[in-house]
Design an enzyme around this catalytic site. Structure first.
Site, PDB file in Angstrom:
ATOM      1  N   SER A 236      48.437  46.613  36.915  1.00 22.17           N
ATOM      2  CA  SER A 236      47.893  45.268  37.000  1.00 22.17           C
ATOM      3  C   SER A 236      48.383  44.407  35.833  1.00 22.17           C
ATOM      4  O   SER A 236      49.586  44.312  35.610  1.00 22.17           O
ATOM      5  CB  SER A 236      46.365  45.353  37.060  1.00 22.17           C
ATOM      6  OG  SER A 236      45.804  44.115  37.446  1.00 22.17           O
TER       7      SER A 236
ATOM      8  N   GLU B  90      46.661  43.452  48.850  1.00 21.22           N
ATOM      9  CA  GLU B  90      46.225  42.847  47.582  1.00 21.22           C
ATOM     10  C   GLU B  90      46.932  41.532  47.277  1.00 21.22           C
ATOM     11  O   GLU B  90      48.071  41.295  47.703  1.00 21.22           O
ATOM     12  CB  GLU B  90      46.427  43.835  46.435  1.00 21.22           C
ATOM     13  CG  GLU B  90      47.861  44.175  46.123  1.00 21.22           C
ATOM     14  CD  GLU B  90      47.964  44.969  44.824  1.00 21.22           C
ATOM     15  OE1 GLU B  90      47.295  44.589  43.852  1.00 21.22           O
ATOM     16  OE2 GLU B  90      48.721  45.956  44.815  1.00 21.22           O
TER      17      GLU B  90
ATOM     18  N   HIS C 252      43.430  46.886  45.275  1.00 22.21           N
ATOM     19  CA  HIS C 252      44.198  46.748  44.038  1.00 22.21           C
ATOM     20  C   HIS C 252      43.971  47.953  43.122  1.00 22.21           C
ATOM     21  O   HIS C 252      42.843  48.341  42.853  1.00 22.21           O
ATOM     22  CB  HIS C 252      43.764  45.457  43.349  1.00 22.21           C
ATOM     23  CG  HIS C 252      44.463  45.162  42.069  1.00 22.21           C
ATOM     24  ND1 HIS C 252      45.839  45.121  41.964  1.00 22.21           N
ATOM     25  CD2 HIS C 252      43.975  44.880  40.826  1.00 22.21           C
ATOM     26  CE1 HIS C 252      46.168  44.816  40.712  1.00 22.21           C
ATOM     27  NE2 HIS C 252      45.059  44.679  40.011  1.00 22.21           N
TER      28      HIS C 252
END
Length: 291
Positions: free
Chosen positions: A139, A232, A262
């Site tokens: 991320s 996502e 995610h």
């Protein structure tokens, strides 16, 4: 490009909802057990706090790991259980960087922390020999990891490989997937991304390639595995990075996973899809080693 001088704001300016989210994330992820046979050690490398995770058996692979959390949440301690499974499954020492968070420490503070730890690990793992140094992140941490690759590349260095899991690499927040996946991504949204950008950049240009690595020249970078979910909002960041790196001549192993949220990787070992993702990473690293 020279890294800009970091700035800071008072910690009292951290919004209450961010404080609570930090506490919840660390509590929920940090309460999980360590992978069997993995030892965790808190220490500092080049003055930066890290957690050093190592399987009980000898390994020749070191992974510098940068956790997710939208640049404003997460900690090395909270991510220790999850990263202990990476250490076990990838037969690697995993060094989790406790990099500074926004808004107290905006861009490029976290990147500078990652660079300091990388430089320390590079002294331990010289480029010659059979030991591997790998950069990884998920991320927002995947974005910091990508920025780290670019920065060390400018300095004439390169790790042996990179693992970028659902990376956030375009802080302009303009990808179509923010709209297309708005109803399928229950963990992240355009509004959350915009809040993260405001806290992280604090007026710095989102077009800076070290902040938005999607916009960079990826020539000369090491082989990389990139993973994302079809559902996502950061899907197009991962797709775009894979395509841009391939066009620059980089070896890229790219996989999209259906019906996942995610960074579903956090669900390992209980989630079969997380196991599948770990298997892909291991196969990528093993194949690269044999090449």
């Amino acid at each position: 490009m020279t890294l800009p001088k970091p700035t800071s704001v008072r910690s009292s300016e951290v919004p209450d909802h961010v404080r609570k989210a930090r506490e919840a994330l660390d509590r929920d992820m940090g309460a999980r057990p360590l992978a069997q046979g993995v030892v965790a050690r808190e220490c500092t490398l080049n003055g930066r706090p890290v957690i050093d995770l190592a399987p009980s058996r000898p390994v020749n692979r070191t992974i510098l790991y940068l956790h997710g959390g939208g640049f404003r949440m997460g900690s090395a301690r909270g991510f220790t259980p999850y990263c202990s499974h990476l250490a076990r499954e990838l037969s690697a020492r995993v060094v989790v960087v406790d990099y500074r968070l926004a808004p107290e420490n905006p861009f490029p503070a976290g990147l500078l922390d990652a660079l300091a730890v990388y430089e320390s690990l590079r002294r331990e793992v010289p480029r010659a020999g059979d030991r591997e140094l790998i950069v990884a992140g998920d991320s927002a941490g995947g974005g910091v990891a990508a920025g780290l690759l670019l920065e060390v590349g400018k300095r004439g260095d390169s790790p042996d490989a990179a693992l970028l899991l659902c990376p956030w690499v375009d802080l302009r927040v303009v990808a179509q997937s923010y709209d297309e996946c708005a109803t399928t991504d229950i963990l992240y949204s355009r509004a959350q991304a915009e809040e993260g950008v405001a806290m992280y950049l604090q007026g710095h240009a989102p077009t800076d390639p070290l902040a938005s690595p999607l916009l960079a020249d990826w020539s000369g970078q090491p082989p990389m595995a990139i993973q994302t979910s079809v559902l996502e909002v950061l899907r197009d960041d991962a797709r775009g990075l894979a395509e841009r790196a391939r066009r620059a001549g980089v070896t890229v192993s790219f996989r999209e996973f259906p019906e996942q949220q995610h960074v579903w990787h956090y669900g390992f070992p209980d989630d079969p899809a997380a196991k599948d993702a770990f298997d892909h990473l291991r196969e990528f690293l093993d194949e690269k080693r044999r090449a």
